[in-house]
Design an enzyme around this catalytic site. Sequence first.
Site, PDB file in Angstrom:
ATOM      1  N   THR A 202       0.901  -1.129   0.000  1.00  0.00           N
ATOM      2  CA  THR A 202       0.000   0.000   0.000  1.00  0.00           C
ATOM      3  C   THR A 202       0.944   1.184   0.000  1.00  0.00           C
ATOM      4  O   THR A 202       2.152   1.006   0.193  1.00  0.00           O
ATOM      5  CB  THR A 202      -0.853  -0.126   1.288  1.00  0.00           C
ATOM      6  OG1 THR A 202      -1.587  -1.339   1.231  1.00  0.00           O
ATOM      7  CG2 THR A 202      -1.797   1.018   1.520  1.00  0.00           C
TER       8      THR A 202
ATOM      9  N   ASN B 147      -3.434  -3.736  -2.597  1.00  0.00           N
ATOM     10  CA  ASN B 147      -3.340  -4.793  -1.591  1.00  0.00           C
ATOM     11  C   ASN B 147      -1.926  -5.353  -1.584  1.00  0.00           C
ATOM     12  O   ASN B 147      -1.024  -4.706  -1.086  1.00  0.00           O
ATOM     13  CB  ASN B 147      -4.402  -5.873  -1.760  1.00  0.00           C
ATOM     14  CG  ASN B 147      -4.579  -6.640  -0.457  1.00  0.00           C
ATOM     15  OD1 ASN B 147      -4.061  -6.229   0.573  1.00  0.00           O
ATOM     16  ND2 ASN B 147      -5.278  -7.740  -0.495  1.00  0.00           N
TER      17      ASN B 147
HETATM   18  N1  GLY Z   1      -5.069  -3.648   1.630  1.00  0.00           N
HETATM   19  C1  GLY Z   1      -4.599  -3.100   2.818  1.00  0.00           C
HETATM   20  C2  GLY Z   1      -5.633  -2.411   3.624  1.00  0.00           C
HETATM   21  O1  GLY Z   1      -6.589  -1.946   3.045  1.00  0.00           O
HETATM   22  O2  GLY Z   1      -5.546  -2.344   4.818  1.00  0.00           O
END
Ligand code: GLY
Length: 585
Positions: free
Chosen positions: A394, A414
Site C-alpha cells: 500500500t 493490496n
Molecule cells: N489492503 C490493505 C488495507 O486496506 O488495509
Amino acid sequence: MIITFCKTRCFALALLIAPAASFAMAQVALPYRDEQPVRAKNGMVVSAHHLASDAGLQILKDGGNAVDAAVATGFALAVVHPVAGNLGGGGFLLLRTQDGRSTFIDFREQAPLAASANMYLDANGNVLPEENLQSSITGYRAIATPGSVAGLAYAEKKYGRLGLARVIAPAIQLAEAGFVLTAQETHELQDTNLARFADSRRIFQRGGQYYQAGEVFKQPELARTLRRISANPDDFYHGKLAQELVADLKKGGGLVTLDDLAHYEVKERAPVVGHFHNYTVISAPPPSSGGVVLVSALNILEPYDLAKLGDRSPEWIHLVTEAYRRAYMDRSEYLGDPDFNSMPIAELTNTGYAAAWRSSIADKATPSADLHRPEGFLPPPPRTAGKSAESQDTTHYSVVDREGNAVSVTTTLNNGFGSAVTAGSLGFLLNDEMDDFAAKIGTPNMYGLIQGPADAIAPRKRPLSAMTPTIVLEGDKLRYVLGSPGGSRIITTVANIFLSAAEGGLNIQQAVDAPRFHHQYLPDKLSLEPGFDPETITALKARGYDLDIRNGHWSDGECIAVDPHTGELLGGQDHRSHYGKAAGY
Ligand code: GLY
C-alpha cells in the site's frame, strides 16, 4: 506461510515481512535520533517516490491547492510506483480545509456482483491455494471493482482548483517519457508473480529482459490510458475504457463486469474524531478499521504521563502495547463495511469504555487468551469469527498547501503489484483487494488477523481495511498529517509516530524513523523492529511478552508536522524507503 508468500513476492515485501531475526539483530541501533525534517514555508508533499512528490510540489507552486497536489501525486504514483500506486486499486483521502471542515473520501474497491461468501473455498471448505490462480491473492478472481480513478477524479472535481487535465499531466509525462529506475525498483519489478501474466511480464519485465538500474522505464499504454482519463474520467466506469477493461479481465476469468463498473460509487463519509490531551485526532472511519482502533487506543492511554516515562521506555511500550491489544480485540469482532453492517462506533470510541478497558491493564502483559471485554458497554459481537488478509503493499502520501489545507491519502493494490494482472492494452495493474475480506470463517489469515462476519464477502461490499490516513490538530491548529502502508501494522505505525512526536519529544523525522513496535491481539506477540536496546528487550521479556524480533521493516510513514511556533511545515519521509521524498517550498 508468511515467508513462503514473501518469497513469491517483491523485494519490498521481503523487507516488510522478513523472518524473525536473532536476538542480536535487534540490538543494532538506528541513528534516528540525529535526523531532522525537511523544512518549508509554503507547501509540502511527502510520498514514497521522489518523482511523485515533485509532481505534487510543482502543482502547489503553480497555484494548486492540497487536493490538486494530492491528486497529481496519486496519479504520478500510479506510474512511478507500480508496486502500490495505482489506477486499478482503491483508497481513502482525508481532507481538512483551512477553515476547519474535514471530510473522508472513500474510494475503496467493491466486490463484484458475482462474488459470494465461499468463493475462495474448495469443496471441502478449505481456502484455495494461491498457486492455482483461483484464490483471493493472485490472478483474475482476486480483482475487486477498482475505485482509484473515480476517487481521485471526484476529489479533484469537488475540492481541487486546477482541474483534472492539469493535475494528471505530470503522470502522463512520466509514463510517456519514462523515468530512470533505481536498483531497488528494478529488483521489485522482477517479482515472480508478475512473470505469471503475459502482459505484466511484457510491460514490467520486458518479456524477461529485466530492466537494469539506470535504465529508463517508459509505459506508452499507461500514458494513453491516462490521457483518456484526463479527457473523460467517466469513460473508466461507463465508456469505451470500461468495455476494454472488462474485455481484458474476462479473458482471464475475472468477475468484474460493465455493470460493476457502472455501479461503482465514491462515498464521502464523516471521519472518526477523537481527543487525546490537547489534540484532536481526525481519522479513517469504516470500511477502515484504522480510525476506530487508533482513537480507542489513544482513549485508553489518555491519563498516562507517557512524556514522563520517556519515548520507547519499557513502561511506555508496555502501556501502549496493552492499549493496542484491547483495541485490536474489538476490531477483530465488530468492524466491516458500514453500508452492510450496523457497528457500535460511538460505543467503541467512548471514553468510559476506554476507562473500563484501562482498569484491566496490570504491570505485566495480559495474555490475549485471558482478555475479557468490559461488560455493559457494547452489544454482543456477531457470533462467528472470520478471516481476512490485509496485506502490506500500500502507499501513503501527505500534503499541506500554503493556505493550510491538509490532505492525507492512503491507497492500495493490496499485495505488491496487486493481483499481478495487468489490463494489457490499458497498461495498469489490478488489485487483489478481495483478499481483505474474510475468505473463511474462523481461520486466521497469514498475518494472524481474526475478523468477524462483518467482513464476510458479499456482492458490492467493501472489504475491511486498516488504512489510517490521519490529521491531527493541536487546539484548533493543524499539527500533523500522518499515514503509512503496512497491512494490520498501519494503525500501530500511525499511533507510534503520533505518540513519539506528541509525547516522546521526537521531531517528525525522528518519529517516522524510530523503530516500531506492534501488537494486534492475535497472534499474542509483541513485534519489534531492529533498534531497541538490550535492556529494553530484557525488561519486556520480564513483563511476560512473547517477542517477535524482526530484521526487516513493515511500514513506511510519509508524514508532515507543522511547527507550532513558526508555522513552518516539517516533512518526515521514512528513511526505510530508498526513493521517497519530502518536497517542500
Ligand atoms: N489492503 C490493505 C488495507 O486496506 O488495509
